[in-house]
Scaffold this active site. Structure first.
Site, PDB file in Angstrom:
ATOM      1  N   SER A  18      -1.960  -4.846   5.212  1.00 53.95           N
ATOM      2  CA  SER A  18      -1.934  -3.338   5.452  1.00 53.95           C
ATOM      3  C   SER A  18      -2.949  -2.931   6.408  1.00 53.95           C
ATOM      4  O   SER A  18      -3.168  -3.790   7.378  1.00 53.95           O
ATOM      5  CB  SER A  18      -1.776  -2.457   4.329  1.00 53.95           C
ATOM      6  N   HIS A  76       2.727  -3.556   6.036  1.00 52.91           N
ATOM      7  CA  HIS A  76       2.820  -2.058   5.959  1.00 52.91           C
ATOM      8  C   HIS A  76       3.002  -1.602   7.287  1.00 52.91           C
ATOM      9  O   HIS A  76       2.220  -1.933   8.371  1.00 52.91           O
ATOM     10  CB  HIS A  76       1.905  -1.199   5.298  1.00 52.91           C
ATOM     11  N   ASP A  81      -0.461  -2.919  -3.197  1.00 50.69           N
ATOM     12  CA  ASP A  81       0.857  -3.618  -2.963  1.00 50.69           C
ATOM     13  C   ASP A  81       0.507  -5.045  -2.743  1.00 50.69           C
ATOM     14  O   ASP A  81      -0.408  -5.451  -2.161  1.00 50.69           O
ATOM     15  CB  ASP A  81       1.616  -2.982  -1.712  1.00 50.69           C
TER      16      ASP A  81
END
Lengths: 188, 278
Positions: free
Chosen positions: A11, A38, A131
């Site tokens: 991310s 992401h 995540d």
């Protein structure tokens, strides 16, 4: 071959790391690479193009039901979850966000580990949420190779730290070491 | 939501498919496996079952549970004006093709939670075409229609829908089309005055006996396995007028389908396929 797929999750702070990895793998790198990153949901163009600039391997956003083939780097498309199916194909989903994200890193890792089992290499990079932690655990549970980027080197260490929290990751590596590890794993 | 506690294997899916076919004449055998398993996990959680086996048992023993089961595995649409770039393309490049028509026949085969339907109606209204449109919205679940007809959406979707709309129409305002209440927002139901709702389950091969200029079917094929995906594309092809458009999701494709050659894709980055062969 000992390994059949590389799945990378990241991310915030992971873009430079990914471009560095892709710039340092050769054109004939034998494992398909799946990027679960992401990304802004409404930006459909630009990300894949930016990744392609320095990559020696073509970076594409797969269509639903495309086959997973070595020689390609696959980027999870915006606003879809990227799942991996038993037929070694991609499946997309628009189910609700997981960990506030769609694509969710966990889903790509969990479904990928289920299909490729101990032949999976899972790598978690810099990011600001958790995540991917459970996803990397799944890779470990199936006997695959698990790597996190060294939190000390990360722009956002939350993601690799979360992964280290839930599973005994095989290696904590700096980017240059991740590249070396991938190159040697591909020869096995 | 780790789903770690709930494991669903292929044999569980097979058993469930068998039970649904036998008891409810509903065939789930052609669903894409991984996403279908995830929907089943959701049904296990929502029904508070300890395992998938118990859910299957309930399907066998309690006929009243099936409606809730269908509800629990529904695939909601994500947001209004999803892919604003596509809707700009639809407004600017596709609607002009039909603007001289006396009547524009449109089918939305899986209207689900109504996001795509309301989006379509707003775009057509702003182009001054809505009154010329006959829109048929179908779904396998009649229960969906009531909520759509009320125009009710969860408040959690307002921000993303507003942002999408801003990207579609920077000078416009999404709130011109809805009213916000404490837990939801209500779309103007006058937008769906031209819409006829009918009960058809396209996954079972059912289709509206008509021909359409536009079929809007985004992000449903991803939930079908390869065989159903291919068969559905053929079904939709046969329901399209020549020079009509099949619109699918941004990352769905038909290039490998048996009827692919009947279509052209004018703008490569947009998933609107024009039927060129009857």
């Amino acid at each position: 071959m000992q390994y059949k797929i590389v799945i990378i999750g990241g991310s915030a702070g992971s873009f430079q790391v990914v471009t560095s990895i892709l710039a340092n793998l050769p054109k004939d790198f034998p494992l398909p690479i799946v990027l679960a990153l992401h990304r802004l949901k409404h930006i459909r163009h630009g990300f894949v193009e930016a990744l392609n600039i320095k990559s020696n391997l073509p970076v594409i956003e797969p269509f639903d039901k495309d086959s997973i083939k070595p020689g390609n780097v696959y980027l999870a498309p915006a606003n879809y979850h990227l799942l991996i199916e038993l037929a070694n194909t991609f499946a997309l989903s628009t189910e609700e966000q997981i960990n506030h994200s769609r694509p969710a890193i966990d889903l790509t890792f969990i479904t990928g580990a289920y299909v490729y089992r101990e032949k999976t290499i899972g790598i978690i990079l810099s990011g600001a949420n958790k995540d991917g932690a459970l996803g990397l655990k799944k890779v470990k549970d199936f006997g695959g190779l698990t790597i996190v980027q060294d939190p000390a080197e990360c722009q956002m260490p939350t993601m690799p730290l979360a992964a280290l929290d839930v599973t005994k990751v095989d290696y904590t590596l700096r980017v240059s070491e991740i590249i070396a590890r991938l190159l040697s794993a591909a020869k096995l | 939501m780790s789903n770690d506690a709930i494991e669903i294997g292929i044999s569980d899916v097979r058993k469930l498919v068998e039970v649904c076919k036998k008891n409810y004449q509903k065939d789930y055998s052609c669903m894409a496996l991984t996403s279908f398993k995830r929907r089943l996990i959701k049904a296990v959680e929502l029904g508070k079952f300890p395992s998938i086996s118990k859910l299957i048992e309930e399907l066998e023993l309690n006929k009243n549970y099936f409606t809730k089961f269908e509800n629990d595995i529904i695939i909601p649409q994500t947001e209004l004006f999803r892919d604003a770039g596509f809707w700009r393309f639809f407004r600017d490049s596709i609607t002009p093709v039909f603007s001289s028509y006396n009547k524009i026949n449109i089918w939305v085969p899986r209207c689900s939670t109504g996001d795509e339907l309301y989006t379509l109606c707003i775009v057509l209204k702003e182009k001054g075409l809505l009154d010329k449109c006959k829109i048929t919205a179908t779904d396998s679940r009649v229960g969906n229609f009531k909520l759509i007809q009320e125009g009710k959406f969860p408040l959690t979707k307002i921000d993303v829908s507003e942002n999408n709309f801003k990207s579609y129409s920077p000078d416009g305002s999404f709130r011109n089309y809805c009213e916000v209440t404490p837990l939801s927002f209500l779309m103007q139901t006058s937008l769906i005055n031209q819409v006829e709702f009918k009960n058809y389950d396209i996954t079972q091969g059912a289709h509206v006996p008509d021909k359409f200029h536009i079929i809007l079917f985004r992000n449903s094929l991803i939930y079908y396995n390869q065989s159903l995906h291919d068969n559905t594309v053929s079904l939709l092809t046969n329901c399209l007028e020549k020079n009509g458009y099949l619109i699918i999701g941004h990352r769905e494709s038909i290039y490998w389908c048996r009827d692919a050659k009947k279509f052209t894709n004018d703008v490569k980055n947009e998933s609107a396929y024009k039927k060129i062969v009857d």
